[in-house]
Structure formats: structure tokens, C-alpha cells
Design an enzyme around this catalytic site. Structure first.
Site, PDB file in Angstrom:
ATOM      1  N   ALA A 180       0.837  -1.203   0.000  1.00 59.06           N
ATOM      2  CA  ALA A 180       0.000   0.000   0.000  1.00 59.06           C
ATOM      3  C   ALA A 180       0.869   1.250   0.000  1.00 59.06           C
ATOM      4  O   ALA A 180       0.592   2.217  -0.717  1.00 59.06           O
ATOM      5  CB  ALA A 180      -0.933   0.006   1.212  1.00 59.06           C
ATOM      6  N   ASP A 181       1.930   1.255   0.793  1.00 54.14           N
ATOM      7  CA  ASP A 181       2.865   2.378   0.804  1.00 54.14           C
ATOM      8  C   ASP A 181       3.597   2.500  -0.528  1.00 54.14           C
ATOM      9  O   ASP A 181       3.730   3.600  -1.081  1.00 54.14           O
ATOM     10  CB  ASP A 181       3.890   2.196   1.922  1.00 54.14           C
ATOM     11  CG  ASP A 181       3.325   2.522   3.291  1.00 54.14           C
ATOM     12  OD1 ASP A 181       3.373   3.700   3.671  1.00 54.14           O
ATOM     13  OD2 ASP A 181       2.841   1.602   3.968  1.00 54.14           O
ATOM     14  N   ILE A 182       4.106   1.377  -1.020  1.00 54.22           N
ATOM     15  CA  ILE A 182       4.863   1.409  -2.268  1.00 54.22           C
ATOM     16  C   ILE A 182       3.974   1.850  -3.424  1.00 54.22           C
ATOM     17  O   ILE A 182       4.375   2.649  -4.279  1.00 54.22           O
ATOM     18  CB  ILE A 182       5.496   0.029  -2.533  1.00 54.22           C
ATOM     19  CG1 ILE A 182       6.580  -0.250  -1.478  1.00 54.22           C
ATOM     20  CG2 ILE A 182       6.091  -0.037  -3.935  1.00 54.22           C
ATOM     21  CD1 ILE A 182       7.104  -1.664  -1.503  1.00 54.22           C
ATOM     22  N   GLY A 185       3.488   5.505  -3.234  1.00 53.67           N
ATOM     23  CA  GLY A 185       4.701   6.178  -3.706  1.00 53.67           C
ATOM     24  C   GLY A 185       4.792   6.194  -5.212  1.00 53.67           C
ATOM     25  O   GLY A 185       5.231   7.190  -5.814  1.00 53.67           O
TER      26      GLY A 185
END
Length: 413
Positions: A180-182, A185
């Protein structure tokens, strides 16, 4: 360069000449700004004095005898670090000075924090109308959940991913990296590049970009969401299986696992020939992919009994001979020893002053004229504080006054 045209040098990367002010930490923002740095941008990483980015202390593991965590090292190359106290007005004024000369700003503080500091888009746009300002948060800047904190595993659960990840009838599992973070980003990088292009070709001004981890997870549901919209039935966990292609999954072998992707009728014929089971192509239960989906359980059971009699290497050799897409399951050691990784320059190393040789994945973006580069090791906390202040026009006396006021922290080698 703030909106001015430039001619690219083939060795400098497509974003050479652009300055990125990186007020983000942990993963989504730093992953975004690392990509921009790989593309040639000058990235200034703004960190809290004395502690810095939280991931610096997320260890073990760390590299050698250094205090730098492997986590931090993985997403902070091609940046310079300034230790700047945004809780102090003097520190915020330095930030405004840096922002006036930046092309891009990336931040992932809780929603509203930058506005509280008078560092929001409206504040900084006034001093630099060309600034592309990207905010990354858990749920975005509006909506009933905008105030909530966000962690990757919660995003995977709420965004639907964990409902389709894991084995049927067993506990839901998250994807093994913080996807989810990647993903956020990556969306932030796309948004920034689009805004830069629009600035150059259109309005000549920057704009605000709002990226949320939650939105990214919902968008990534793609065909799973479409399957639900088409049927009204939410997809469920299927392990490594595919909802509309059979066989397309992992099977146990005598000594491990083999993964196959039989994505067409020609491949189905090749798959059966490789196993010397051409009779399966004549079986009306399995004649077409639609038939195989309808009779998945019977075929899965049959193939499981068949493939477990083979060694993994034996199966891979057969599938290669018959042009069937297949692989064993690689761990990290396997991945970075493969000839393809080496050929594509996806295993890179850089020297670090305290950590020694640091290995990392390369950039997956390959350009014919302006290649990506790894120019600088992940910086030590505040390593470039005085250097960046001097470049911004601060003299020695003013820098000393900022240090005395705890607005900045000098580098402690």
C-alpha cells in the site's frame, strides 16, 4: 530550475536540473522521492534533528557496524539530508527559503499539519507559484476517514486486498512487502511527473497533488473489482490460483513447488504434452478454459496427484521444452543471483562511509538516452545541513545562530 526549459545531458537523467524538497518519512514518500532521485533530480531530505526518519532505527538488521537500518538504506539513495526543526519558527522559515527554489515538494505528515505550520500549499504557492506540491496520507485530505492514522496492513485489509490474499478457509494474509505504501509512492511519482509536464506545456504553474494509500489499494483491485461489479459476488481467497484462468497456480512437487501459468488454449495443449497427458485435452471437462474453470476442483486434484511425482527441476525442464511458462519459487538469494537480474543491472552496490558496501535493487526504469543513476549513498542524518544552508544563501554567522536556536542541527560525524 523552477519551470525553465533545459536541454538534457544523456548522462544526467531525465529530471536533471529539478529540485525536490522531501519532507516525508518512513516509506511511501521516501520511495517516491528515491524514484525522482534515480531519474536525476536533486533531492533534499528534511529530517527531524537528532532522530531523523523513523526508519533509521528500524533494526535489526543493519549494515555492518553502522547505525543505519537496512530498511532506511533501501529507499533513501540519491538524496542529501538536512536536519531541520519544523516545530521551531526559525526552522520553518528555512524550509520556506528552500521551498522557494524547489520544483517539487513531497510531504506525508498527518492531514492539516503542514497548514498548522503555515507550510501548506496555499502558503508556499504564494512564494513559488511553480511549485508542484504532493501530499501523501492514509485516506486523503477529505472524506470521513481523512483524520485516521494509516498503516500498510490496515490499508490492505480495508482496501480489499486481504480478502483475496491467502488460502481458502484460512486466515487472511497481507502481501509480504508494504505494498500500500509502495503503491502510493508510485502514484505520487506518476502524479508529480504529470504535473511537471503540465507545468511545462500548459499553465507554467505548479499545482497540489493529493495521494492516499487507501485510494491506491482500491484502484489496484482492477479486475477483481470488475468481477464483483459484474456478478454482485465479492471474490474470495484462492491462494495462488486465478479466478478466470486454470491452471494458473503453484503445485507441490516431490522436492518443492512449481508455478505454472497456462494462459491460452495453445499453452494448455503444450502443458498436457509436457506431462505426456494428451488425454486431458480430449476430456470434455477440460476442453476449454471455461470448462477448466467450471471443473477446477477436479482438475486441481488430478494435477496435484500428477505433479507431486516429479522433481521441481525435472518439471521445469519439461515445461521449458514445451514453452509452458513456469518457475520454481525464488527467495531473495535466488532472485539476486539470477543472470537476468545481473543483465538488467537490477543488483547494485554503493559505498557508504560507515556501512561499507551497501547492496540494493537497481532502478526498473531503463532509458535509451537519459539513464537512471545511483549517484549518492543514503545520507547520514543531517550530513548536508551546513552545505545546503550555505547553498541557500546563509552565511556562517546565520548558520551558527540557527544551530544555537535549535532550528537546525549540525552533522555529528
Amino acid at each position: 530550475m523552477t519551470g525553465e526549459a533545459r536541454e538534457a545531458d544523456g548522462d544526467d537523467g531525465p529530471l536533471d536540473g529539478l529540485t525536490v524538497l522531501d519532507a516525508s518519512r518512513v516509506l511511501a514518500g521516501p520511495f517516491c522521492t528515491m524514484q525522482l532521485g534515480d531519474l536525476g533530480a536533486e533531492v533534499i531530505k528534511v529530517e527531524r534533528p537528532h532522530t531523523g526518519d523513523q526508519t533509521r532505527s528500524w533494526q535489526p538488521p543493519s549494515y555492518g557496524d553502522s547505525d543505519e537500518s537496512a530498511y532506511y538504506m533501501s529507499i533513501n539513495r540519491n538524496k542529501r539530508s538536512i536536519a531541520l526543526n519544523l516545530a521551531a519558527e526559525e526552522g520553518r522559515e528555512v524550509f520556506r527559503t528552500l521551498a522557494r527554489e524547489a520544483d517539487v515538494l513531497v510531504e506525508n505528515f498527518r492531514v492539516g499539519k503542514m497548514d498548522d505550520w503555515n507550510l501548506g500549499y496555499a502558503d508556499l504557492h504564494e512564494g513559488n507559484p511553480n511549485l508542484v506540491y504532493c501530499s501523501i496520507s492514509g485516506y486523503g485530505e477529505w472524506g470521513p476517514d481523512s483524520h485516521r492514522p494509516a498503516y500498510d496492513i490496515i490499508m490492505q485489509a480495508e482496501g480489499g486486498l486481504m480478502s483475496i490474499t491467502g488460502e481458502e478457509g484460512r486466515t487472511p494474509v497481507r502481501v509480504g512487502v508494504a505494498i500500500a505504501d509502495i503503491g502510493a509512492g508510485m502514484y505520487a511519482t506518476q502524479g508529480i511527473l504529470a504535473a511537471l509536464l503540465e507545468r511545462e506545456l500548459g499553465s507554467t504553474e505548479g499545482q497540489k497533488i493529493d495521494i492516499s494509500l487507501f485510494d491506491g489499494q482500491v484502484a489496484w483491485m482492477t479486475y477483481m473489482a470488475s468481477n464483483y461489479f459484474a456478478t454482485g459476488d465479492p471474490p474470495t481467497r484462492m491462494g495462488s490460483k486465478h479466478p478466470t484462468i486454470v491452471p494458473y497456480q503453484a503445485f507441490e512437487t516431490a522436492d518443492g513447488y512449481v508455478v505454472v501459468a497456462v494462459g491460452s488454449e495453445n499453452l494448455w495443449a503444450n502443458f498436457c504434452a509436457a506431462l505426456d497427458r494428451e488425454d486431458l485435452t480430449d476430456d470434455t471437462r477440460f476442453a476449454t478454459n471455461e470448462d477448466r474453470v467450471a471443473n477446477r476442483e477436479a482438475l486441481d486434484s488430478l494435477l496435484a496427484d500428477e505433479l507431486v511425482e516429479y522433481a521441481t527441476d525435472e518439471l521445469l525442464a519439461l515445461f521449458d521444452e514445451y514453452d509452458v511458462p513456469a518457475s520454481d519459487v525464488h527467495d531473495m538469494a535466488d532472485v539476486f543471483e539470477t543472470p537476468q537480474v545481473q543483465a538488467r543491472d537490477m543488483h547494485r552496490e554503493i559505498e557508504h562511509p560507515t556501512a561499507g558496501t551497501v547492496a540494493m535493487p537497481g532502478s526498473p526504469m531503463h532509458f535509451s538516452g537519459t539513464p537512471t543513476t545511483i549517484r549518492h549513498y543514503p545520507p547520514r542524518l543531517g550530513e548536508h545541513t551546513t552545505e545546503l544552508l550555505a547553498e541557500a544563501g546563509y552565511d556562517d554567522a546565520t548558520i551558527r545562530a540557527l544551530i544555537d536556536a535549535d532550528a537546525v542541527a549540525p552533522f555529528d560525524d
